[in-house]
Design a protein around this motif. Structure first.
Motif, short mmCIF file in Angstrom:
data_model
loop_
_atom_site.label_atom_id
_atom_site.label_comp_id
_atom_site.label_asym_id
_atom_site.label_seq_id
_atom_site.Cartn_x
_atom_site.Cartn_y
_atom_site.Cartn_z
N GLY A 63 -6.12 -3.74 7.35
CA GLY A 63 -7.30 -4.54 7.02
C GLY A 63 -6.97 -5.68 6.08
O GLY A 63 -7.43 -6.80 6.25
N VAL A 73 -3.54 -4.43 18.15
CA VAL A 73 -4.63 -5.20 18.77
C VAL A 73 -4.73 -6.59 18.16
O VAL A 73 -4.87 -7.58 18.86
N TYR A 74 -4.69 -6.66 16.82
CA TYR A 74 -4.90 -7.95 16.15
C TYR A 74 -3.58 -8.63 15.78
O TYR A 74 -3.59 -9.65 15.09
N ALA A 76 -2.37 9.12 4.19
CA ALA A 76 -2.42 8.18 5.33
C ALA A 76 -3.57 7.20 5.27
O ALA A 76 -3.64 6.26 6.06
N THR A 77 -4.49 7.37 4.32
CA THR A 77 -5.64 6.46 4.28
C THR A 77 -5.22 5.02 4.02
O THR A 77 -5.90 4.09 4.44
N GLN A 78 -4.08 4.85 3.34
CA GLN A 78 -3.65 3.50 3.00
C GLN A 78 -3.17 2.72 4.23
O GLN A 78 -3.07 1.51 4.18
N GLY A 95 -4.87 10.94 11.84
CA GLY A 95 -5.52 9.95 12.69
C GLY A 95 -5.42 8.55 12.13
O GLY A 95 -5.31 7.57 12.87
N ASP A 96 -5.46 8.45 10.80
CA ASP A 96 -5.40 7.11 10.18
C ASP A 96 -4.15 6.35 10.61
O ASP A 96 -4.19 5.13 10.80
N SER A 147 -4.85 5.06 14.10
CA SER A 147 -5.84 3.99 14.04
C SER A 147 -5.18 2.71 13.52
O SER A 147 -5.41 1.62 14.04
N PRO A 157 -4.51 2.23 7.52
CA PRO A 157 -5.47 1.24 8.05
C PRO A 157 -5.92 0.24 6.99
O PRO A 157 -6.25 -0.91 7.32
N GLN A 158 -5.91 0.64 5.73
CA GLN A 158 -6.30 -0.31 4.68
C GLN A 158 -5.32 -1.47 4.61
O GLN A 158 -5.72 -2.63 4.47
N ASN A 218 -5.38 11.23 -0.82
CA ASN A 218 -5.65 11.58 0.57
C ASN A 218 -4.64 10.87 1.45
O ASN A 218 -4.52 9.65 1.42
N SER A 263 -3.83 6.66 -3.30
CA SER A 263 -4.79 7.72 -2.99
C SER A 263 -4.08 9.04 -2.82
O SER A 263 -2.94 9.09 -2.35
N PHE A 268 -4.96 -0.82 15.48
CA PHE A 268 -5.54 -2.06 14.97
C PHE A 268 -4.47 -3.13 14.78
O PHE A 268 -4.66 -4.30 15.12
N PHE A 290 0.87 -1.18 0.00
CA PHE A 290 0.00 0.00 0.00
C PHE A 290 0.91 1.23 0.00
O PHE A 290 1.31 1.72 1.06
#
Lengths: 431, 436, 345
Positions: A195, A232-233, A187-189, A221-222, A225, A191-192, A185, A183, A229, A132
């Protein structure tokens, strides 16, 4: 405004050390010797890596030799491939900026000085690990063998652009190379990627994910986050923070660099972290391989800070001479990644100036040939674009009524001006 | 040699103009591809513009310090023929950029709609830059504004459909026109001619070309050369229609029979006794050819105009074959797919307007034929018929007029009348038609 | 209802129907995962996911950190991998931290990658008021999403529809926002907050067929046929508007839009052309609401059928209040007076 005799509060607004015209002094930057950093086991407790978050993992020393436990001990063929890919990336960047200055496209972003962070990372990953990227990882595409012509078609937004002229130049998408759509935008990548890594783990897959971000965007923030995540996982993901010191005109202090390192974010999240010399391709390779192996062993995510320097402007729209000292680039104490790997190969007796010159000429020729082939499909704004109907395709899987109506309107507007026009006319003849 | 105009690109994401801060070339200089042309400064950055082609500089845009607009020419370069290596590379770019310029030409060519010159009596200097031209809206001067009508869209729609000017409808007490007000207006004005027959429409000029011109020429030649006479007789088709209904019911799968196959069969039966009807007259050679076969022309209306496809050897076809021929030929003519061979060689033509057939027609002969036959509309009418007891009674009968026009130079009135009477006898006793 | 009543099934609340839809899809498609705050062991604050983790496992149904940005962001990545994530945002009021991931990423991924990557996710979120939730647990932000190219927006109004629509949404290859009216979770609310609540078990649309069935996105439903006025509504307001029409004896045709994007424009045109009068109703704030879009569409496409101005009945342009909830709510009086104006016009 004041209460009693308490001192007035003062707001600290960070200011970089050097501005245009200033002499540059990097002597306060702590550069440890190459080979001095310990290399923990890949499946160690995350906390064992935390001292390395405040250190700097280096392999290539001032003597152009590889040192210490992080030396990946790559064979000469691999080193030569790495050098060629970094040179190709540099030649590609140079040619694309020219194309922009010649009016063939609107925009470009070079990665000069940061080639190791993308090329060596891609080489250390498995071919099908999912990347990413942010916008300055063209080296990943080149390393994964994504065709130069396809990249240039996208930059020129021409009729052969796989993305149908929808994206700003350099926002590639290369699913067949396991690289995610870029992207604009920031930092969006992040959390992606987490995921994707979680999905891979849910499905019992063996592929990991990796994500790039700049130090400036790590304030989003991304970013936080994503790290939450991932922690956590225990997601099989490798995070890269490419700390090239500058976010357009804002220096790294505006992302928190005056207080701690970016790798140190890992400490707070309890995941593994490494701070590495991002201009040392061998250190990059070794660190990424370590983190990838760790993720693949279900030992959790790693945050890698690539400490490097953005040698050129942010983009073709930017002029760094207006906000930073021109001497920074020359004085940068960690040198240039292409130059360092070249000298390493020369020190090994496997390379010389003549072969280097021949290689530079060869990669430049490769890029020029690709440019010519891509230009045959048109350049930005010069008529050869995708059919108007593609404006409405891919908004949804199927065209709903309102988009069908708007599609008809778009075609109608064109035909008001040019009655003989058909929607395929601007595709032109196949070259 | 060609000229490449290097227009200042938008180098900074949405800037409008840039200042020239340095020139690296002057008129007359030879430049290589990728060599610097000028440094330009925007509010974001100073950047060096590079040449996309190799060649000789023939024009530059201005002086250092000038501001020039994005998209305007910066440098014009005359490009070479591409004999050297660098030139060849330049050639690829030049080709694309030439193409690009062609595209600009495309963009700049005359728009579909040009304004009337009178709209801009003083157009001033010709503009080099493209402008999107709009046709002036030919609006009539607004009607002298009386009172604005208050009405719902639905009431307006209804009034529009009826052609009623809502301003003439007396509204309710609150000033609004409702459906009820409209109802009362219509009831009060019924028969009073409340609306004019229609609005004035603009004159239209239609060029007579193609098929329409051919029809015009043929019809004029026919009328100019042929002294036409027409003869009309009434035929009782009650029995034929009954039989037609029975055949269609009994043989639904064979396709539906219209009246035409019966009429054509009757004509073919009678023609041997009246050979002067089924003939072609070459009036220049002075020869009438009385044909042994009936190649029957079918005057057919198509979107482009009148066409006459031909049923070849109609005398050898049975009712259903004729019906199929008629359908096939008419469809092909209307669909524009008819073969040329199906359009020539007719010896006698039938023209039928179907339900629009009228009481009588005086059709124009399809030259060089000598006769054309036109069945008219079937209507039901009370008739005196024998009551079987020696007297008469009134009965409802289906009647159809049959019209014929003939070339009086070669067909006499007697022949035409006798021919039609023979046809009539067959049609009024239709069982004779089925007897082979 | 296309024969659904005849199919084997049982009466359910909307919560049970949603739970059933998730259960069916988790069992049917191994790529479906359910994630969100408190959705795992506990089964969701509204119990929509109760029992699903125990049945389908912790890697199929799991809790997340309190980070809407993260929840939607990882769902985009999961979709890129090939999963069909069904993230829950605990309240629609909390969706804003995830907005960038929805608007800039999920909605445009198919477009920007020319189909290389898609975001086949269904974001479930309880929404709407009438439950004394105050301004942070009552909002109806549907218009934020209908305004975005590339997102589908669904609002069910009955248990039967909730299940069929949710299954269709999960099977859809585009991102879907699935807003569940909280006030309808346990009973069909008729707008008379001062009267005893009615449970779903007494409503015919609580009959939910067993197993898998779909209600295609983009199909509206005529809830009550009529000739005098067309009411366009969704979610809670479907029941409120119908009740007002019944009590006032108005021959209104009430259409439950069910999906806002894509919209069943044919059903709207058919009805308005017939009645010539139209009211749009929603609980969300008025200015820039989806009702404005509906009113614009009706006047564009049915102008000459209109006998009266389109009436727009909505919540007020204030934050959703707590103690004055019923002053805000577009209840029977507001709707009833709009009916009167429409009929009198």
């Amino acid at each position: 405004m004041t209460a009693g005799n308490l001192p007035g509060l003062r707001l600290h607004v960070p200011e970089p050390r050097f501005r245009p015209g200033d002499a540059v002094d990097y002597s306060t930057l702590v550069i440890p010797p190459a080979g001095a950093q310990p290399r923990p086991d890949e499946v160690c407790a995350a906390s064992e890596t935390h001292p390395l978050c405040l250190d700097l993992v280096r392999v290539l020393g001032d003597d152009d030799r590889a040192h210490g436990p992080w030396n990946p001990a790559l064979d000469v063929a691999t080193l030569l491939r790495m050098l060629r890919l970094m040179a190709l990336t540099r030649a590609f960047d140079a040619r694309m900026v020219r194309a922009q200055r010649q009016g063939k496209t609107s925009f470009y972003m070079k990665s000069t000085g940061e080639e190791a962070t993308s090329v060596a990372t891609a080489m250390a990953l498995a071919e099908d690990d999912m990347v990413f990227p942010s916008y300055r990882q063209q080296g990943v595409f080149l390393t994964r063998g994504y065709p130069l012509v396809d990249m240039i078609n996208q930059i020129l937004s021409n009729r052969a652009d796989k993305l149908k002229g929808r994206q700003l130049p350099i926002m590639y998408s290369a699913r067949e190379c396991a690289i995610f759509s870029i992207s604009g935008n920031l930092a969006t990548q992040y959390p992606q990627a987490v995921g994707w890594a979680m999905a891979s783990a849910i499905r019992g897959d063996t592929r990991i994910a990796t994500a790039f971000i700049g130090e400036g965007s790590s304030a989003e923030g991304d970013f936080h986050s994503a790290l939450t995540f991932a922690a956590v996982y225990n997601a099989p993901v490798v995070f890269h923070v490419v700390n090239n010191q500058w976010a357009i005109s804002s220096f790294s202090g505006f992302a928190g660099a005056e207080r701690t390192t970016f790798a140190a974010r890992a400490i707070g999240y309890g995941i593994a972290g490494l701070r590495i010399d991002g201009n040392d391709p061998l250190a990059v390779y070794a660190a990424v391989r370590w983190a990838a192996d760790r993720a693949r062993a279900n030992a959790g995510p790693t945050l890698i800070e690539h400490f490097t320097y953005r040698a050129e402007g942010h983009s073709t729209s930017d002029d760094p001479g207006q906000y930073r000292s021109a001497a920074e680039r020359a004085e940068w104490p960690l040198g240039d990644p292409v130059d360092r790997l070249m000298r390493h190969l020369m020190a090994l007796g496997e390379w010389d100036a003549e072969r280097q010159a021949a290689m530079d000429a060869a990669v430049d020729g490769e890029v020029r040939a690709a440019m010519r082939a891509a230009e045959a499909n048109g350049v930005l704004g010069h008529g050869l674009h995708h059919p108007f109907r593609t404006l409405f395709e891919d908004v949804f899987e199927t065209l709903p009524w309102h988009l069908a109506e708007q599609n008809a309107q778009a075609l109608h507007e064109r035909q008001v001006k040019w009655p003989d026009w058909s929607d395929d006319a601007d595709l032109g003849d196949a070259p | 040699m060609s000229r490449h105009t290097f227009r200042l690109p938008d180098i900074g994401e949405g800037i409008a103009e840039a200042e020239i801060v340095a020139w690296h070339v002057a008129v007359g200089d030879v430049v290589a591809e990728d060599s610097p042309l000028a440094d330009v400064m925007t509010d974001k950055a100073t950047v060096e513009m590079e040449s996309p082609v190799a060649g000789r500089v023939v024009e530059v845009a201005g002086e250092v310090g000038d501001r020039i607009a994005i998209g305007s020419p910066l440098v014009v370069i005359e490009t070479g023929d591409g004999d050297g290596e660098g030139d060849r590379e330049g050639e690829g770019a030049a080709r694309i950029l030439r193409q690009a310029q062609d595209e600009r030409v495309l963009e700049h060519r005359a728009p579909a709609v040009t304004p009337e010159p009178s709209v801009t009596p003083n157009p001033g200097p010709v503009r080099a830059e493209p402008i999107e031209l709009r046709a002036p809206t030919p609006h009539q001067s607004p009607p002298a504004q009386v009172t604005r009508v208050l009405a719902s869209p639905a009431v307006r729609a209804r009034a529009m459909d009826l052609g009623i000017d809502l301003a003439r409808v007396r509204p309710g007490e609150d000033g609004r026109v409702r459906h009820g007000d409209l109802d009362r207006f219509i009831a009060y004005n019924a028969g009073g001619g409340f609306a004019p027959a229609g609005g004035r429409r603009a004159d239209e000029t239609v060029r007579v070309i193609g098929l329409r011109r051919r029809i015009a020429e043929n019809m004029a030649a026919s009328k100019r050369h042929i002294p036409h006479f027409s003869y009309v007789e009434e035929i009782d088709v009650t029995a034929l229609e009954a039989m037609r209904g029975e055949l269609n019911a009994a043989h639904a799968t064979r396709g539906r029979l219209t009246l035409l196959p019966f009429l054509i069969t009757a004509i073919c039966r009678v023609v041997p006794d009246f050979p002067m009807i089924n003939a072609r007259y070459d009036d220049e050679a002075g020869v009438v050819t009385r044909h042994g076969a009936v190649h029957l022309g079918l005057a057919t209306q198509t979107p482009g105009g009148l066409m006459v496809p031909v049923i070849r050897d109609a005398q050898s076809r049975n009712l259903w074959q004729l019906a199929q021929d008629i359908t096939r030929l008419a469809d092909a003519a209307r669909g524009g797919t008819i073969a040329a061979a199906d359009m020539t060689g007719s010896t006698l033509t039938v023209t039928s307007l179907g339900p629009l057939g009228g009481v009588a027609t005086t059709p124009v002969i399809n030259r060089p034929e000598v006769a054309i036959i036109g069945p008219n509309r079937i209507i039901e009418r009370p008739m005196f018929v024998p009551d079987g007891l020696g007297g008469e009674r009134l009965a409802k009968r289906k009647l159809m007029n049959l019209s014929i026009s003939c070339d009086h130079r070669v067909v006499d009135g007697w022949d035409a009348a006798s021919f039609v009477q023979a046809v009539r006898r067959l049609i009024e006793t239709p069982s004779l038609l089925l007897v082979g | 209802m296309t024969g659904a009543d005849a199919a084997p099934g049982r009466r359910m609340t909307m919560i049970e129907a949603i739970n059933d839809a998730l259960d069916v899809m988790l069992a049917r498609d191994p790529m479906v995962v359910v994630l969100g705050e408190d959705v795992g062991y506990f089964g969701g604050v509204f119990r929509a996911t109760a029992g699903l983790q125990a049945k389908h496992g912790r890697t199929r149904v799991f809790d997340t950190p309190i980070s809407e940005c993260g929840i939607i962001g990882v769902a985009v990545g999961m979709g890129a991998y090939g999963l069909r994530p069904v993230p829950e945002i605990q309240f629609a009021d909390y969706i804003y931290p995830g907005l960038d991931q929805l608007v800039s990423e999920a909605a445009r991924l198919r477009y920007r990658s020319a189909g290389e990557f898609t975001a086949p996710m269904t974001v479930r979120s309880p929404f709407g008021g009438g439950i004394f939730g105050g301004q942070t647990h009552s909002q109806s932000p549907e218009a934020l999403f209908t305004h975005v190219a590339g997102i589908k927006t669904v609002v069910p109004s009955t248990p039967h529809d909730a299940k069929g629509l949710l299954i269709a949404a999960i099977e859809d290859n585009d991102p879907v926002i699935f807003f569940e009216p909280k006030r309808l979770y346990n009973g069909p609310f008729n707008g008379h907050y001062d009267e005893p609540a009615v449970p779903w078990s007494r409503h015919p649309d609580s009959h939910v067929p067993e197993g898998h069935y779909r209600i295609d996105l983009g199909t509206a439903r005529v809830v009550r046929a009529g000739e005098a006025v067309t009411v366009l509504a969704y979610g809670t307001m479907v029941h409120v508007a119908r009740e007002v029409a019944e009590r006032q004896g108005i021959d209104a045709e009430v259409i439950d839009l069910r999906t806002l994007v894509p919209l069943d424009i044919a059903a709207i045109e058919r009805s308005v052309r017939k009645t010539g009068r139209c009211m749009v109703v929603h609980e969300a704030t008025r200015t820039g609401g989806f009702g404005a879009e509906l009113a614009a569409l009706v006047q564009e496409r049915c102008f000459y059928a209109l006998e009266a101005p389109v009436e727009r009945v909505t919540g007020f342009d204030t934050p959703y209040p707590h103690s004055l909830e019923w002053a805000y709510f577009p209840g029977p009086v507001r709707i009833g007076e709009a009916f009167d104006r429409l009929i009198a016009a």
